[in-house]
Design an enzyme around this catalytic site. Structure first.
Site, PDB file in Angstrom:
ATOM      1  N   ASP A 112      98.317  63.443 -69.444  1.00 47.96           N
ATOM      2  CA  ASP A 112      97.150  63.867 -68.665  1.00 47.96           C
ATOM      3  C   ASP A 112      97.349  65.285 -68.147  1.00 47.96           C
ATOM      4  O   ASP A 112      96.470  65.827 -67.491  1.00 47.96           O
ATOM      5  CB  ASP A 112      96.932  62.921 -67.483  1.00 47.96           C
ATOM      6  N   LYS A 138     107.297  65.858 -62.483  1.00 48.60           N
ATOM      7  CA  LYS A 138     107.562  65.649 -63.914  1.00 48.60           C
ATOM      8  C   LYS A 138     108.631  66.603 -64.432  1.00 48.60           C
ATOM      9  O   LYS A 138     109.200  66.376 -65.505  1.00 48.60           O
ATOM     10  CB  LYS A 138     106.275  65.838 -64.716  1.00 48.60           C
TER      11      LYS A 138
END
Length: 442
Positions: free
Chosen positions: A142, A97
């Site tokens: 998340d 990410k």
């Protein structure tokens, strides 16, 4: 060149004998050349440009992540070669990410302030902090995406709000808050947090930076998705022979989630390899199977289960429509695995064995290997995917121990301990096992 399997088998049918099969084929997947040559060239150039933008960010390692070869595990699975692209080494943020969120934030800022002529690489260097203090970005997460956005926002000087759902651990929350983000908690699951982030943005004039697309919101998810093409670009460079000819692996097993990662990786591979692209298998938790359901219904769909999994980064209830547009024509198979399969894969990677270096992989990071192990142990799946002794398989470890206490509970050893063993064995590996290439090229 790796030898493609000649095995041909009928696809497993959805719902045969009243049960949902562990995998289905995507009959719409295409083996034609990439349909738009001009777009192909432009996007490959764009990926190279974005690598240069990120090359000076202090929170990103400036070499390609390792591409480990695991010969002993490959032999155990009955395949010719297994390689693991280790994104846990991408950044202190310990996940892939760290590519998507900062690229999306840079492009958002360039769109919002075209008159300022900001230098893209200087945004993450904090050169324009005074100009960006009034900008607020928000996302649902998340864990890993929110942490990456918080870090990029802190480097840039803008404000960041992160929406967490009830199942996100306190440990992950603290890791995000450490980068100065403001935390908002909501009841429910990931989809509930996505809706709340969109509501807060609309109410307050903030800007959503999410990898999940929805009606009227595609630019930022598209930036994130294409940013993951950097992973594919590195892989191609790392597996090319000394003469510069690219080696084509036969299979790639990729984590699902909302679809941004597999879409970004597969789209780039299709652009580069054309009809010779590898066979792709998308892996999801059984209870968070939104991409599997999308393949069955031929539209971006909802998961059929409770969306609660130890694979936290993959516990997504609804596929991104933008990502599905890509996966609909580039992903060959969709499969589901159990949480126990992910735990087994985590432990396998952590253990190492003989020639195989130990690797730290969180539950989501180990999902691709979990899918491969399940397939290799199931003869119908093995035949369906065309896996055999000639197969050269690639998986991507998308995260390290981003929740250290959870990792230690599942593996029985801390991530730091595994890394210490990795370091002690690493010197015995051939240089080709862990290629390190510059993030940016002149």
């Amino acid at each position: 060149m790796a030898k493609q399997s000649s095995i041909k088998t009928p696809a497993m049918e959805y719902g045969r004998d009243g049960e949902t099969p562990p995998a289905i084929s995507n009959r719409r997947a295409s083996r034609i050349p990439y349909p738009d040559e001009q777009k192909k060239i432009k996007d490959i150039e764009r990926t190279e440009e974005e690598r240069k933008w990120l090359s000076s960010w202090r929170l990103l390692n400036h070499s390609a992540t390792p591409l480990w070869s695991l010969p002993k595990l490959a032999a155990t699975l009955g395949i010719a070669q297994l390689r693991v692209k280790d994104e846990s080494k991408r950044s202190p943020l310990a996940s892939f990410k760290a590519l998507g969120a900062p690229i999306a934030l840079i492009r958002l800022i360039l769109r919002l302030y075209p008159e300022r002529s900001f230098e893209p690489a200087a945004i993450l260097a904090g050169r324009y902090q005074d100009d960006l203090r009034a900008l607020t970005v928000i996302t649902a997460t998340d864990g890993n995406h929110g942490r990456a956005l918080a870090a990029a926002a802190q480097s840039s000087g803008c404000r960041c709000v992160i929406v967490l759902h009830a199942r996100v651990s306190t440990e992950r929350e603290q890791a995000i808050a450490a980068f100065g983000a403001e935390i908002v908690r909501v009841a429910g699951n990931y989809d509930a947090s996505v809706k709340e982030a969109a509501r807060l943005a609309a109410t307050n004039g903030w800007h959503v930076v999410s990898d999940t697309s929805y009606s009227g919101y595609e630019d930022v998810p598209g930036d994130i998705m294409r940013g993951y093409g950097i992973i594919s670009q590195e892989i191609i460079e790392q597996i090319s022979d000394p003469a510069g000819q690219p080696f084509t692996f036969t299979h790639i097993f990729l984590q699902g989630g909302v679809g941004a990662l597999p879409a970004g990786v597969l789209d780039y591979l299709w652009k580069f390899y054309g009809p010779r692209r590898p066979t792709s298998v998308i892996v999801e938790p059984r209870q968070a199977d939104c991409l599997y359901q999308s393949a069955h219904l031929d539209r971006a769909a909802h998961a059929s289960g409770a969306i609660d999994s130890i694979m936290a980064g993959l516990a997504c209830g609804e596929a991104s429509p933008l990502a599905w547009q890509v996966l609909r024509v580039s992903a060959d198979y969709f499969m589901t695995v159990e949480d126990s399969d992910a735990t087994t894969a985590m432990r396998q990677l952590a253990a190492g064995n003989g020639q195989d270096v130990p690797i730290v992989a969180g539950a989501s990071g180990a999902a691709g290997l979990a899918g491969l192990q399940v397939a290799c142990g199931n003869q119908p799946l093995r035949a369906m995917f065309g896996l055999n002794e000639h197969s050269h398989v690639l998986v991507i470890n998308t995260e390290g121990d981003t929740a250290p206490s959870i990792y230690q509970t599942l593996v029985g050893e801390s991530g730091q301990s595994v890394l210490a063993r990795q370091s002690s064995r690493q010197s015995g590996h051939r240089p080709s096992d862990q290629a390190c290439l510059p993030m940016a090229h002149g």
